[in-house]
Scaffold this motif. Structure first.
Motif, PDB file in Angstrom:
ATOM      1  N   GLU A  79       0.969  -1.243  -0.014  1.00  0.00           N
ATOM      2  CA  GLU A  79       0.008  -0.056  -0.023  1.00  0.00           C
ATOM      3  C   GLU A  79       0.941   0.999  -0.040  1.00  0.00           C
ATOM      4  O   GLU A  79       1.889   1.365   0.725  1.00  0.00           O
ATOM      5  N   LYS A  80       0.401   2.356  -0.567  1.00  0.00           N
ATOM      6  CA  LYS A  80       1.308   3.669  -0.684  1.00  0.00           C
ATOM      7  C   LYS A  80       1.201   4.303   0.712  1.00  0.00           C
ATOM      8  O   LYS A  80       0.223   4.171   1.473  1.00  0.00           O
ATOM      9  N   THR A  81       2.363   4.974   0.794  1.00  0.00           N
ATOM     10  CA  THR A  81       2.550   5.757   2.117  1.00  0.00           C
ATOM     11  C   THR A  81       1.515   6.732   2.212  1.00  0.00           C
ATOM     12  O   THR A  81       0.981   7.258   1.386  1.00  0.00           O
ATOM     13  N   ILE A  82       1.026   6.689   3.493  1.00  0.00           N
ATOM     14  CA  ILE A  82       0.111   7.920   3.967  1.00  0.00           C
ATOM     15  C   ILE A  82       0.836   8.920   4.411  1.00  0.00           C
ATOM     16  O   ILE A  82       1.378   9.207   5.146  1.00  0.00           O
ATOM     17  N   PHE A  83       0.480  10.178   3.808  1.00  0.00           N
ATOM     18  CA  PHE A  83       0.939  11.515   4.116  1.00  0.00           C
ATOM     19  C   PHE A  83       0.294  12.148   4.964  1.00  0.00           C
ATOM     20  O   PHE A  83      -1.037  12.403   4.721  1.00  0.00           O
ATOM     21  N   ILE A  84       0.810  12.370   6.283  1.00  0.00           N
ATOM     22  CA  ILE A  84       0.128  13.169   7.289  1.00  0.00           C
ATOM     23  C   ILE A  84       0.643  14.594   7.301  1.00  0.00           C
ATOM     24  O   ILE A  84       1.749  14.919   7.502  1.00  0.00           O
ATOM     25  N   GLU A  85      -0.471  15.607   7.186  1.00  0.00           N
ATOM     26  CA  GLU A  85      -0.193  16.939   7.247  1.00  0.00           C
ATOM     27  C   GLU A  85       0.164  17.396   8.629  1.00  0.00           C
ATOM     28  O   GLU A  85       0.897  18.334   8.984  1.00  0.00           O
ATOM     29  N   LYS A  86      -0.663  16.849   9.512  1.00  0.00           N
ATOM     30  CA  LYS A  86      -0.852  17.526  11.007  1.00  0.00           C
ATOM     31  C   LYS A  86      -1.130  16.357  11.916  1.00  0.00           C
ATOM     32  O   LYS A  86      -1.900  15.333  11.441  1.00  0.00           O
ATOM     33  N   SER A  87      -0.468  16.281  12.977  1.00  0.00           N
ATOM     34  CA  SER A  87      -0.823  15.314  14.042  1.00  0.00           C
ATOM     35  C   SER A  87      -0.763  15.964  15.439  1.00  0.00           C
ATOM     36  O   SER A  87      -0.106  17.075  15.681  1.00  0.00           O
ATOM     37  N   ASN A  88      -1.318  15.196  16.478  1.00  0.00           N
ATOM     38  CA  ASN A  88      -1.239  15.609  17.724  1.00  0.00           C
ATOM     39  C   ASN A  88      -0.826  14.476  19.023  1.00  0.00           C
ATOM     40  O   ASN A  88      -1.084  13.320  18.561  1.00  0.00           O
ATOM     41  N   TRP A  89      -0.378  14.674  19.750  1.00  0.00           N
ATOM     42  CA  TRP A  89      -0.148  14.012  21.163  1.00  0.00           C
ATOM     43  C   TRP A  89      -1.122  13.935  21.944  1.00  0.00           C
ATOM     44  O   TRP A  89      -1.818  14.919  22.251  1.00  0.00           O
ATOM     45  N   ILE A  90      -1.725  12.945  22.378  1.00  0.00           N
ATOM     46  CA  ILE A  90      -2.783  12.511  23.197  1.00  0.00           C
ATOM     47  C   ILE A  90      -2.297  12.304  24.863  1.00  0.00           C
ATOM     48  O   ILE A  90      -1.163  11.617  24.658  1.00  0.00           O
ATOM     49  N   ARG A  91      -2.370  12.959  25.707  1.00  0.00           N
ATOM     50  CA  ARG A  91      -1.703  12.740  26.944  1.00  0.00           C
ATOM     51  C   ARG A  91      -2.623  12.251  27.862  1.00  0.00           C
ATOM     52  O   ARG A  91      -3.751  12.598  28.003  1.00  0.00           O
ATOM     53  N   ALA A  92      -1.925  11.619  28.995  1.00  0.00           N
ATOM     54  CA  ALA A  92      -2.554  10.871  30.094  1.00  0.00           C
ATOM     55  C   ALA A  92      -3.288  12.085  30.947  1.00  0.00           C
ATOM     56  O   ALA A  92      -2.584  12.971  31.338  1.00  0.00           O
ATOM     57  N   ASN A  93      -4.398  11.827  30.936  1.00  0.00           N
ATOM     58  CA  ASN A  93      -5.166  12.892  32.258  1.00  0.00           C
ATOM     59  C   ASN A  93      -5.039  12.356  33.599  1.00  0.00           C
ATOM     60  O   ASN A  93      -5.277  13.062  34.765  1.00  0.00           O
TER      61      ASN A  93
END
Length: 322
Positions: A241-255
């Protein structure tokens, strides 16, 4: 086309068709024991680009070292044309101590371009920028996630660079992330000198993972094939499968702090509201759900059994390139 050009590297002459390993000594241990960093060079008799494969800029990211080791072991570094330079371990001090930093507690990937008379890490950065990088046209620097965080195999490139995007497409890791160069990083120093670099991330520190290694080695072969440098004796893996280009991403942090129980696989797609993990107390009284804040791909998972409030536990894509 024959290659009559003589390459001089680290005070040594490497002729067309020649193989050479140069042991570099930057500094001794405090016990006066010498530490040598092998720089492995393979030249074709046919002229072509010079490519650098480097790993272990952070001394505990040994999966990158394994990728470069296999590139050497399988003779993928013997080019059809041009020159391939392999440095399986850059931070030999951290590798020996199984730590990320240099003995001076500095992160080598934040001190480039370095200084001839600076700290130990700074001196080594200066060595790379003055002795190695000026000879290089293309580079892949192999990394892994830190602090028990496991990265899905991915290439990182700066935005708005069509040539790097093409190279990332050819490498075809499961994911390609757009990320700006960080001041003081090796990638930033290479960019400023005109070297076309892909940064590979995969796995986690102090760990070897067969899937990550395979992605790194196969992507490297596709990269070399694109440059017409791959040894014709080597079989090229068919694209998946072709690479998936990710423009933006975020971290999910433990509450919450507690015992961490991950429930999703690395690289998978989740929907907003899906339960990604549970954080529990050790006494069986309390459990807290960690839910996906949006639809996206999980590109990093925290493998630590214990987390504290505020710890990064998942990295999730927020915007894909269409």
């Amino acid at each position: 086309m024959k290659n009559n050009k003589i390459i001089k590297l680290l005070g040594e002459t490497i002729l067309p068709g020649e193989s050479k390993t140069i042991d570099v000594e930057i500094a001794k241990l405090h016990s006066m024991t010498k530490l040598k960093i092998p720089v492995i060079i393979e030249r074709s008799k046919v002229d072509g680009p010079t490519v650098l494969f480097s790993a272990c800029l952070h001394g505990d990211e040994i999966n990158g070292t394994e990728i470069v080791r296999q590139i050497i072991r399988k003779k993928i570094n013997k080019p059809k044309r041009g020159t391939i330079i392999c440095i399986p371990i850059i931070n030999i001090f951290g590798f020996i101590n199984q730590t990320r930093e240099f003995p001076d507690k500095r992160d080598l990937n934040r001190v480039f371009p370095g200084s001839k008379n600076g700290s130990l890490a700074s001196r080594f950065a200066h060595f790379l920028v003055t002795e190695i990088i000026p000879k290089v046209d293309y580079a892949i620097d192999f990394h892994a996630g830190g602090a028990s965080r496991f990265n899905a195999p991915q290439i990182r490139i700066v935005p708005n660079n069509l040539e790097l995007k093409e190279l990332a497409t050819i490498f075809n890791a499961p994911f390609t992330l757009y990320s700006k160069n960080i001041s003081g990083s090796f990638r930033n120093a290479c960019t400023k000198t005109g070297v076309k670099m892909l940064l590979f991330e995969g796995g986690k520190s102090l760990d070897l993972n067969e899937m990550v290694t395979q992605e790194g080695v196969e992507g490297t072969m596709r990269f070399l094939k694109h440059l017409d440098m791959l040894n014709p004796k080597k079989e090229l893996t068919v694209f998946g499968e072709k690479t998936i280009f990710i423009e933006k991403s975020n971290w999910i942090r433990a509450n919450f702090s507690g015992m961490f129980h991950g429930l999703v696989k690395i690289g998978g797609f989740v929907n907003k509201g899906d339960v990604l993990a549970m954080i529990s107390d050790p006494y069986g009284k309390v459990e807290h759900k960690v839910k996906a804040p949006n639809d996206g791909y999980i590109i990093n998972v925290n493998d630590a059994p214990i987390v504290y409030q505020g710890d990064a536990v998942f990295h999730i894509s927020t915007q894909l390139e269409i």
